[in-house]
Enzyme design. Structure first.
Site, PDB file in Angstrom:
ATOM      1  N   GLU A  78     -84.143  19.008  42.785  1.00 50.25           N
ATOM      2  CA  GLU A  78     -85.071  17.945  43.201  1.00 50.25           C
ATOM      3  C   GLU A  78     -85.121  17.804  44.726  1.00 50.25           C
ATOM      4  O   GLU A  78     -84.105  17.505  45.364  1.00 50.25           O
ATOM      5  CB  GLU A  78     -84.651  16.607  42.573  1.00 50.25           C
ATOM      6  CG  GLU A  78     -85.676  15.518  42.857  1.00 50.25           C
ATOM      7  CD  GLU A  78     -85.365  14.183  42.188  1.00 50.25           C
ATOM      8  OE1 GLU A  78     -84.483  14.135  41.313  1.00 50.25           O
ATOM      9  OE2 GLU A  78     -86.003  13.196  42.564  1.00 50.25           O
ATOM     10  N   LYS A 258     -80.268   6.388  37.646  1.00 48.98           N
ATOM     11  CA  LYS A 258     -80.720   7.781  37.806  1.00 48.98           C
ATOM     12  C   LYS A 258     -80.534   8.184  39.268  1.00 48.98           C
ATOM     13  O   LYS A 258     -80.120   9.309  39.575  1.00 48.98           O
ATOM     14  CB  LYS A 258     -82.184   7.914  37.365  1.00 48.98           C
ATOM     15  CG  LYS A 258     -82.685   9.356  37.242  1.00 48.98           C
ATOM     16  CD  LYS A 258     -83.185   9.957  38.541  1.00 48.98           C
ATOM     17  CE  LYS A 258     -83.698  11.372  38.342  1.00 48.98           C
ATOM     18  NZ  LYS A 258     -84.148  11.985  39.600  1.00 48.98           N
ATOM     19  N   ASP A 274     -68.557  19.564  33.953  1.00 47.20           N
ATOM     20  CA  ASP A 274     -69.440  19.359  32.808  1.00 47.20           C
ATOM     21  C   ASP A 274     -70.258  18.083  33.047  1.00 47.20           C
ATOM     22  O   ASP A 274     -69.753  16.976  32.876  1.00 47.20           O
ATOM     23  CB  ASP A 274     -68.539  19.238  31.571  1.00 47.20           C
ATOM     24  CG  ASP A 274     -69.283  19.041  30.274  1.00 47.20           C
ATOM     25  OD1 ASP A 274     -70.420  18.556  30.311  1.00 47.20           O
ATOM     26  OD2 ASP A 274     -68.709  19.348  29.220  1.00 47.20           O
ATOM     27  N   HIS A 371     -90.276  11.095  50.129  1.00 49.84           N
ATOM     28  CA  HIS A 371     -90.221  12.024  49.001  1.00 49.84           C
ATOM     29  C   HIS A 371     -91.338  13.041  49.086  1.00 49.84           C
ATOM     30  O   HIS A 371     -91.117  14.228  48.947  1.00 49.84           O
ATOM     31  CB  HIS A 371     -90.344  11.206  47.715  1.00 49.84           C
ATOM     32  CG  HIS A 371     -89.669  11.833  46.544  1.00 49.84           C
ATOM     33  ND1 HIS A 371     -90.338  12.577  45.625  1.00 49.84           N
ATOM     34  CD2 HIS A 371     -88.381  11.831  46.159  1.00 49.84           C
ATOM     35  CE1 HIS A 371     -89.494  13.010  44.709  1.00 49.84           C
ATOM     36  NE2 HIS A 371     -88.298  12.573  45.005  1.00 49.84           N
TER      37      HIS A 371
END
Ligand code: NDP
Length: 419
Positions: A78, A258, A274, A371
């Site tokens: 991202e 998030k 993991d 962004h």
């Protein structure tokens, strides 16, 4: 004026890290030439292997945790995540960086006993055998005890009238510990079945690692937060308000978290851990009082913005895929991290830095300004720009009124006409 790290070309960045003694020449050669996993290694890792799948790795700069400055490798697809992490780290450094601690590092596992006829009687028998059962657990993976770890406690939780969970707490030392713990649990389960006729349904670790919590705090002078039309004090108040909303509303809380996991997952991957284990534990922890809430909280205290994040982070420094993924050991050396405890602290601090940068952008300019500037690179590549066309196309996109694929394609066509 010398260029900033992000303005350098990839190989120049690697050279800069060498010249600042943050990277050895040997690891620099690895980073310069590494193209990912070999097909052979990939075939050893998974079943039905077809190919490998690469992701970009970048570096979050100057993250201060407990007085030490870290360069943190991050693996993510991202755009803007790594820039935001570095920005959050820079803001936190204004207050001396983050402070992190973890009271304990115990992994817990469960032996589920289902449809037990007499729960009270079986509970009494298991409790009476606790020491023997701990010894059986340790005997199943003796090297752990030799390293100073091993089974620490056994606890029983009644899940319903006829269902019991026998929880085993194990000090897994420097490993994440899933395989070790599962081996120990199965040995104990066998004993419970053979000696006590306990109705064993299953044995497995719990990813709800509440005995492996790490807490990180940061205190940022509000003066350093000024942005555009907002004073630092106003930005701090707006961040605190955003944090309050993430405690009230699950719709906001999920996105808030998030943002934290943007940092956490990227580092978890870079250190060969993991990420599914960490993700599932983090979200369960976010809902620990029955409502899903933001994992971090920010408050204004006089002229200081104070943030705190607590997360279950049972990451390993050895074992699992850490030796099988070739970039992990160079990443450990680049970050100068030498234990699982230190890794927990750095990853949690990265999560809080990420959260700070995201909240600051959201409550000031909005997320899209920064962004989309970085997203322009992805748009240029998607539109078919060749490597030498990406730079000029991104520059042209900065002046475009709409940032979408159609505009990008038109600008690329125009660029090609002028060349
Ligand atoms: P391993 O099975 O690789 O065990 C750890 C290894 O590290 C052991 O071989 C151990 O050696 C070695 N080791 C060397 N030094 C140390 C030290 N100082 N402290 C501890 N161990 C040391 O990995 P884990 O047991 O950590 O399991 C992690 C893996 O399990 C991950 O790949 C994860 O994806 C997977 N997994 C996850 C599950 C889940 O999350 N639900 C379920 C099942 C698997 P020795 O053998 O000599 O002790």
């Amino acid at each position: 004026m010398s260029k900033k790290f992000y303005q350098l070309k990839r190989l120049q960045r690697i050279a800069a890290l060498v010249s600042h003694k943050l990277l050895t020449p040997r690891d620099a050669a690895f980073f310069a030439n590494h193209t990912g996993l070999t097909q052979e290694r990939a075939d050893q890792l998974v079943e039905n292997q077809l190919t490998t799948f690469a992701l970009p790795e970048g570096l979050a700069r100057h993250l201060i945790v407990n007085g030490k400055t870290y360069q943190v490798p991050m693996v993510t697809e991202e755009p803007s995540v790594i820039a935001a992490a570095s920005n959050g780290a820079r803001l936190a450094a204004l207050g001396g960086g983050f402070t992190a601690s973890q009271p304990q590092r115990i992994l817990t596992g469960q032996i589920i006993l289902a449809q037990v006829t007499d729960v009270a009687a079986l509970t009494a028998k298991i409790t009476a055998q606790e020491n023997d059962l701990l010894q059986i657990a340790n005997a199943a993976h003796p090297s752990l005890q030799q390293r100073g770890g091993g089974a620490r406690w056994l606890r029983l939780r009644q899940l319903s009238e006829h269902d019991l969970s026998v929880d085993l707490g194990v000090d897994v030392q420097q490993a994440m510990g899933a395989n070790m713990l599962n081996t120990m649990l199965e040995a104990v389960a066998q004993q419970l079945q053979d000696r006590l006729a306990a109705p064993v349904l299953m044995s497995i670790l719990s990813n709800y690692a509440t005995a492996s919590l790490v807490t990180v705090t940061g205190a940022i002078p509000v003066a350093g937060l000024a942005s555009g039309q907002f004073t630092g004090a106003e930005v701090a108040q707006r961040i605190a308000a955003a944090s309050r909303i993430a405690q009230l509303d699950p719709y906001r809380a999920v996105t808030h978290n998030k943002g934290i996991m943007n940092g956490v997952d990227a580092a978890v991957l870079a250190f060969g851990n993991d990420f599914r284990a960490i993700e599932s534990g983090a979200h369960a922890y976010a809902a620990r009082d029955g409502q899903y809430r933001g994992l971090s909280q920010w408050q204004v205290d006089a002229a200081t913005l104070r943030g705190q994040l607590t997360l279950p982070l049972p990451v390993g420094f050895v074992g699992g895929a850490t030796k099988l993924l070739p970039a992990v050991l160079p990443n450990q050396r680049l970050a100068a991290i030498s234990s699982a405890e230190e890794l927990m602290q750095v990853i949690a601090a990265l999560g809080l830095a990420q959260n700070l940068a995201a909240l600051k952008a959201l409550v000031t300019t909005g997320i899209q300004q920064g962004h989309m500037a970085l997203q322009a690179k992805s748009l240029a590549v998607t539109a078919g720009a060749q490597p030498d066309e990406v730079g000029p196309l991104v520059a042209a996109l900065k002046h475009a009124s709409t940032l979408d694929l159609e505009t990008t394609k038109k600008l690329l066509a125009a660029l090609r006409q002028t060349r």
